[in-house]
Design a protein around this motif. Structure first.
Motif, PDB file in Angstrom:
ATOM      1  N   ALA B 277       0.837  -1.197   0.000  1.00  0.00           N
ATOM      2  CA  ALA B 277       0.000   0.000   0.000  1.00  0.00           C
ATOM      3  C   ALA B 277       0.871   1.245   0.000  1.00  0.00           C
ATOM      4  O   ALA B 277       0.581   2.221  -0.704  1.00  0.00           O
ATOM      5  CB  ALA B 277      -0.926  -0.002   1.200  1.00  0.00           C
ATOM      6  N   ASN B 278       1.965   1.212   0.769  1.00  0.00           N
ATOM      7  CA  ASN B 278       2.899   2.336   0.794  1.00  0.00           C
ATOM      8  C   ASN B 278       3.477   2.610  -0.578  1.00  0.00           C
ATOM      9  O   ASN B 278       3.542   3.742  -1.032  1.00  0.00           O
ATOM     10  CB  ASN B 278       4.067   1.993   1.725  1.00  0.00           C
ATOM     11  N   PHE B 279       3.868   1.518  -1.214  1.00  0.00           N
ATOM     12  CA  PHE B 279       4.470   1.593  -2.539  1.00  0.00           C
ATOM     13  C   PHE B 279       3.506   2.263  -3.520  1.00  0.00           C
ATOM     14  O   PHE B 279       3.858   3.181  -4.253  1.00  0.00           O
ATOM     15  CB  PHE B 279       4.803   0.167  -2.959  1.00  0.00           C
ATOM     16  N   LEU B 280       2.247   1.796  -3.466  1.00  0.00           N
ATOM     17  CA  LEU B 280       1.233   2.358  -4.346  1.00  0.00           C
ATOM     18  C   LEU B 280       0.986   3.817  -4.037  1.00  0.00           C
ATOM     19  O   LEU B 280       0.850   4.655  -4.932  1.00  0.00           O
ATOM     20  CB  LEU B 280      -0.088   1.607  -4.167  1.00  0.00           C
ATOM     21  N   ALA B 281       0.916   4.132  -2.733  1.00  0.00           N
ATOM     22  CA  ALA B 281       0.616   5.508  -2.337  1.00  0.00           C
ATOM     23  C   ALA B 281       1.703   6.445  -2.828  1.00  0.00           C
ATOM     24  O   ALA B 281       1.410   7.522  -3.355  1.00  0.00           O
ATOM     25  CB  ALA B 281       0.485   5.590  -0.824  1.00  0.00           C
ATOM     26  N   VAL B 282       2.956   6.007  -2.697  1.00  0.00           N
ATOM     27  CA  VAL B 282       4.058   6.855  -3.167  1.00  0.00           C
ATOM     28  C   VAL B 282       3.969   7.027  -4.682  1.00  0.00           C
ATOM     29  O   VAL B 282       4.133   8.129  -5.211  1.00  0.00           O
ATOM     30  CB  VAL B 282       5.415   6.244  -2.756  1.00  0.00           C
ATOM     31  N   GLY B 283       3.637   5.924  -5.390  1.00  0.00           N
ATOM     32  CA  GLY B 283       3.478   5.995  -6.843  1.00  0.00           C
ATOM     33  C   GLY B 283       2.401   6.987  -7.235  1.00  0.00           C
ATOM     34  O   GLY B 283       2.597   7.818  -8.127  1.00  0.00           O
ATOM     35  N   ASN B 284       1.280   6.927  -6.530  1.00  0.00           N
ATOM     36  CA  ASN B 284       0.184   7.836  -6.855  1.00  0.00           C
ATOM     37  C   ASN B 284       0.537   9.278  -6.543  1.00  0.00           C
ATOM     38  O   ASN B 284       0.158  10.194  -7.276  1.00  0.00           O
ATOM     39  CB  ASN B 284      -1.081   7.444  -6.084  1.00  0.00           C
ATOM     40  N   LEU B 285       1.262   9.463  -5.446  1.00  0.00           N
ATOM     41  CA  LEU B 285       1.688  10.812  -5.073  1.00  0.00           C
ATOM     42  C   LEU B 285       2.586  11.397  -6.161  1.00  0.00           C
ATOM     43  O   LEU B 285       2.439  12.560  -6.553  1.00  0.00           O
ATOM     44  CB  LEU B 285       2.432  10.747  -3.741  1.00  0.00           C
ATOM     45  N   LEU B 286       3.486  10.548  -6.674  1.00  0.00           N
ATOM     46  CA  LEU B 286       4.377  10.985  -7.751  1.00  0.00           C
ATOM     47  C   LEU B 286       3.572  11.348  -8.992  1.00  0.00           C
ATOM     48  O   LEU B 286       3.814  12.374  -9.631  1.00  0.00           O
ATOM     49  CB  LEU B 286       5.372   9.879  -8.096  1.00  0.00           C
ATOM     50  N   ALA B 287       2.582  10.494  -9.307  1.00  0.00           N
ATOM     51  CA  ALA B 287       1.749  10.754 -10.486  1.00  0.00           C
ATOM     52  C   ALA B 287       1.012  12.082 -10.317  1.00  0.00           C
ATOM     53  O   ALA B 287       0.932  12.887 -11.244  1.00  0.00           O
ATOM     54  CB  ALA B 287       0.759   9.615 -10.695  1.00  0.00           C
ATOM     55  N   ASP B 288       0.500  12.323  -9.100  1.00  0.00           N
ATOM     56  CA  ASP B 288      -0.208  13.574  -8.847  1.00  0.00           C
ATOM     57  C   ASP B 288       0.702  14.775  -9.023  1.00  0.00           C
ATOM     58  O   ASP B 288       0.308  15.795  -9.588  1.00  0.00           O
ATOM     59  CB  ASP B 288      -0.778  13.581  -7.423  1.00  0.00           C
ATOM     60  N   LEU B 289       1.934  14.634  -8.531  1.00  0.00           N
ATOM     61  CA  LEU B 289       2.888  15.737  -8.668  1.00  0.00           C
ATOM     62  C   LEU B 289       3.189  16.010 -10.134  1.00  0.00           C
ATOM     63  O   LEU B 289       3.234  17.154 -10.569  1.00  0.00           O
ATOM     64  CB  LEU B 289       4.193  15.394  -7.950  1.00  0.00           C
ATOM     65  N   LEU B 290       3.362  14.923 -10.905  1.00  0.00           N
ATOM     66  CA  LEU B 290       3.621  15.072 -12.339  1.00  0.00           C
ATOM     67  C   LEU B 290       2.454  15.777 -13.008  1.00  0.00           C
ATOM     68  O   LEU B 290       2.633  16.674 -13.832  1.00  0.00           O
ATOM     69  CB  LEU B 290       3.818  13.697 -12.979  1.00  0.00           C
ATOM     70  N   LEU B 291       1.231  15.368 -12.626  1.00  0.00           N
ATOM     71  CA  LEU B 291       0.044  15.993 -13.196  1.00  0.00           C
ATOM     72  C   LEU B 291       0.029  17.475 -12.858  1.00  0.00           C
ATOM     73  O   LEU B 291      -0.302  18.320 -13.683  1.00  0.00           O
ATOM     74  CB  LEU B 291      -1.222  15.351 -12.622  1.00  0.00           C
ATOM     75  N   TYR B 292       0.410  17.768 -11.620  1.00  0.00           N
ATOM     76  CA  TYR B 292       0.414  19.154 -11.151  1.00  0.00           C
ATOM     77  C   TYR B 292       1.339  20.002 -12.009  1.00  0.00           C
ATOM     78  O   TYR B 292       1.014  21.117 -12.407  1.00  0.00           O
ATOM     79  CB  TYR B 292       0.858  19.174  -9.693  1.00  0.00           C
ATOM     80  N   TYR B 293       2.515  19.444 -12.305  1.00  0.00           N
ATOM     81  CA  TYR B 293       3.448  20.205 -13.127  1.00  0.00           C
ATOM     82  C   TYR B 293       3.046  20.209 -14.594  1.00  0.00           C
ATOM     83  O   TYR B 293       3.311  21.159 -15.305  1.00  0.00           O
ATOM     84  CB  TYR B 293       4.867  19.661 -12.961  1.00  0.00           C
ATOM     85  N   GLY B 294       2.403  19.118 -15.031  1.00  0.00           N
ATOM     86  CA  GLY B 294       2.089  18.992 -16.455  1.00  0.00           C
ATOM     87  C   GLY B 294       0.872  19.786 -16.882  1.00  0.00           C
ATOM     88  O   GLY B 294       0.773  20.180 -18.035  1.00  0.00           O
ATOM     89  N   ASP B 295      -0.040  20.026 -15.983  1.00  0.00           N
ATOM     90  CA  ASP B 295      -1.293  20.649 -16.386  1.00  0.00           C
ATOM     91  C   ASP B 295      -1.595  21.884 -15.548  1.00  0.00           C
ATOM     92  O   ASP B 295      -1.898  21.771 -14.363  1.00  0.00           O
ATOM     93  CB  ASP B 295      -2.438  19.638 -16.230  1.00  0.00           C
ATOM     94  N   PRO B 296      -1.475  23.052 -16.143  1.00  0.00           N
ATOM     95  CA  PRO B 296      -1.676  24.279 -15.372  1.00  0.00           C
ATOM     96  C   PRO B 296      -3.075  24.401 -14.775  1.00  0.00           C
ATOM     97  O   PRO B 296      -3.261  25.103 -13.792  1.00  0.00           O
ATOM     98  CB  PRO B 296      -1.421  25.381 -16.398  1.00  0.00           C
ATOM     99  N   ARG B 297      -4.041  23.678 -15.358  1.00  0.00           N
ATOM    100  CA  ARG B 297      -5.410  23.844 -14.846  1.00  0.00           C
ATOM    101  C   ARG B 297      -5.568  23.280 -13.445  1.00  0.00           C
ATOM    102  O   ARG B 297      -6.354  23.775 -12.652  1.00  0.00           O
ATOM    103  CB  ARG B 297      -6.409  23.162 -15.779  1.00  0.00           C
ATOM    104  N   ILE B 298      -4.808  22.214 -13.138  1.00  0.00           N
ATOM    105  CA  ILE B 298      -4.931  21.615 -11.814  1.00  0.00           C
ATOM    106  C   ILE B 298      -4.476  22.594 -10.740  1.00  0.00           C
ATOM    107  O   ILE B 298      -4.998  22.612  -9.642  1.00  0.00           O
ATOM    108  CB  ILE B 298      -4.098  20.315 -11.747  1.00  0.00           C
ATOM    109  N   ARG B 299      -3.508  23.435 -11.090  1.00  0.00           N
ATOM    110  CA  ARG B 299      -2.976  24.373 -10.099  1.00  0.00           C
ATOM    111  C   ARG B 299      -4.042  25.346  -9.640  1.00  0.00           C
ATOM    112  O   ARG B 299      -3.927  25.948  -8.586  1.00  0.00           O
ATOM    113  CB  ARG B 299      -1.817  25.164 -10.701  1.00  0.00           C
ATOM    114  N   MET B 300      -5.074  25.520 -10.463  1.00  0.00           N
ATOM    115  CA  MET B 300      -6.106  26.477 -10.089  1.00  0.00           C
ATOM    116  C   MET B 300      -7.061  25.911  -9.056  1.00  0.00           C
ATOM    117  O   MET B 300      -7.592  26.629  -8.228  1.00  0.00           O
ATOM    118  CB  MET B 300      -6.916  26.903 -11.317  1.00  0.00           C
ATOM    119  N   THR B 301      -7.312  24.623  -9.099  1.00  0.00           N
ATOM    120  CA  THR B 301      -8.358  24.061  -8.246  1.00  0.00           C
ATOM    121  C   THR B 301      -7.809  23.649  -6.891  1.00  0.00           C
ATOM    122  O   THR B 301      -6.662  23.286  -6.785  1.00  0.00           O
ATOM    123  CB  THR B 301      -8.996  22.828  -8.913  1.00  0.00           C
TER     124      THR B 301
END
Lengths: 242, 301
Positions: B277-301
């Protein structure tokens, strides 16, 4: 047949059929049927008709986003069918289209200045800095305030986005601008503002417009010619001497 | 902005880990029997010995008490003692975790490096006969269960000397093709959706070349769904690797986990579940961070 002087664009017997379905069920839709029309330079042609009458298809054929099945389109005395790949790219500069939904046509990841300078970059116009300066000029010319260049489409209002799409289309200084119901999503006062802007731009840049509209009231003040389509055929063609 | 985003994601992750560990404790307790159930059938063990063992393993204490105690030591990296091996769980799990990570990372890398170019290529040639062939092939591959694939490859490995049983190549050869068709289909669909966007068509009208169109407009637009898909594919691969490891004899978490479940080795099961579960959570956190940097729209919400 020679092209009359002053004729910018001429469509001759243009037909386009969309085939739906597969090889076993042949049900084509005839979107354009033998359409012939011409647009003079720095004039306005209004294309009207009900939904599905082929207005957008004609616009897309003229903007070279589709190829007509039959017939020819001539631009500035040259048939579009005879262009080489490189010449084609150059020709793109001359005909620009503001699509049906201006908001959706703006890349949400980019700022307004980046969006406007993209066509310039694609056509290898100037360098990065010159393009940026040019994009600021363009944004100002469509009446966007000085905060707009650094904002992204979702931070702009609907009217501002329509202006942004217009600025982008004007960036390459086209000679024919196609407005595919680009204004219909705006409210009346905004539409009027933008139409006034278009009339001003026509005077400065010697632009020809192909305006697609549902109802005539909107564009009546600026048209020289009205063409009505119904099921892909021209059913009415009127000229307004100005 | 980033701080708030990160903080919110961290709180989500913590809640997820708490509920996963609590859930695994609860489910293990609800399962009939415990580690000593089989020992009770052994006539050579006296009731006194069994009672002493019962006390020593901490089975006399209540579930919430055990859970809280475990949670406290887990935060310090101590996941309890394995009943069967009489060794700290962390010592047992780490080397296994490493080989599972090696296997999943290799399979993931292989599957993505095949699926990404092929998916984009198929999307660019949508409707062509090659695209249709690819869709057909992926449906075929999709309908083969991993276990059948594993068994087939085991037969090949046994009859020829190409693949060593228990080796990394064999395990990767099962895992990567198993996740490939789903990846390929999602990538193709994601890229197709992105390439149909109105602003991609608008770019065409400016006379953009096809290559630039794909790299400047389509792929960035598709990146959102691709990153989410990456997070999901990590989760899917991890869960299917547990099973495949057992079949092909890869010394990862899978065999250890299966053995522990069968023996009711409480803390090993809880530890493996918690670490995964830890492994998955870290993976998802990384994906979220990537999304945050990749898509300016997420930064607004």
């Amino acid at each position: 047949m020679t092209i009359r002087s002053g004729t910018l664009l001429e469509a001759r017997n243009v037909s386009k059929t969309f085939t739906r379905g597969r090889w076993y069920s042949d049900c084509g839709v005839r979107a354009l049927d033998n359409v012939t029309l011409s647009i003079q330079s720095s004039s306005t042609l209004a294309l009207v008709g009900s939904s599905g009458s082929g207005k957008s298809t004609l616009a897309r054929c003229i903007a070279q986003l589709e190829k007509p099945d039959l017939g020819e389109i001539w631009f500035d005395g040259r048939s579009l069918a005879n262009f080489t790949q490189a010449g084609f790219r150059h020709l793109r500069k001359e005909i620009q289209i503001v699509p049906q939904d201006p908001s959706a046509s703006l890349n949400p990841r980019w700022t307004a200045a980046e969006i406007v300078s993209e066509p310039l970059r694609v056509q290898r116009w100037g360098n990065e800095k010159k393009r940026y300066v040019r994009s600021l000029e363009l944004l100002e010319s469509v009446g966007l305030d000085n905060r707009a260049p650094h904002q992204r489409p979702y931070q702009l209002s609907g009217g501002q986005r329509a202006r942004l799409a217009l600025a982008r289309a004007l960036a390459l200084e086209p000679r024919l601008l196609i407005l595919d119901e680009s204004l219909s999503s705006l409210d009346l006062s905004l539409q009027a503002q933008i139409i006034n802007l278009l009339i001003d731009l026509q005077a400065t840049y010697e632009l020809a417009y192909l305006v697609i509209a549902h109802d005539m009231t909107l564009v009546a003040s600026m048209t020289d010619q009205v063409v009505e389509l119904c099921k892909g055929r021209i059913v009415r063609q009127e000229f307004f001497p100005c | 902005m980033l701080k708030r985003f990160l903080l919110r994601r961290m709180i989500h992750t913590l809640l997820l880990l708490l509920s996963v560990s609590g859930g695994s404790f609860l489910l293990l307790e609800l399962a009939p029997g415990n580690f000593l159930t089989e020992a009770k059938l052994n006539p050579q063990l006296s009731p006194q010995t069994l009672a002493a063992l019962h006390d020593r393993l901490g089975l006399d204490r209540s579930l919430p008490e055990r859970y809280l105690y475990w949670l406290k030591s887990a935060t310090q990296g101590d996941f309890g003692i394995s009943f069967a091996y009489n060794m700290p769980v962390s010592v047992l799990i780490w080397p296994r975790m490493r080989s599972t990570l090696l296997l999943t990372a290799t399979s993931l890398g292989l599957a993505w490096s095949i699926a990404l170019p092929l998916g984009v290529w198929a999307a660019a040639r949508k409707g062509s006969s090659l695209d249709r062939l690819l869709v057909l092939l992926t449906s075929g591959l999709l309908s083969i269960p991993e276990l059948v694939l594993a068994c087939g490859l085991l037969i090949v490995a046994a009859k020829t000397a190409w693949l060593r049983i228990g080796g990394l190549p064999l395990a990767v050869c099962v895992l990567a093709p198993a996740s490939l068709p789903l990846l390929l289909r999602h990538i193709r669909a994601g890229v197709l959706t992105a390439s149909g966007a109105s602003y991609v068509r608008a770019a065409r009208a400016h006379g953009i070349s096809e290559g630039r169109l794909w790299f400047r407009h389509v792929l960035p637009a598709a990146s959102h769904s691709l990153i989410s898909l990456f997070g999901l594919s990590v989760a899917g691969l991890l869960s299917s690797s547990l099973l495949v490891e057992v079949v092909v004899g890869w010394p990862g978490l899978g065999p250890l986990f299966l053995e522990a479940v069968a023996a009711r080795d409480f803390y090993i099961v809880a530890g493996v579940v918690f670490l995964s579960a830890n492994f998955l959570a870290v993976g998802n956190l990384l994906a979220d961070l990537l999304l945050y940097y990749g898509d300016p729209r997420i930064r607004m919400t």
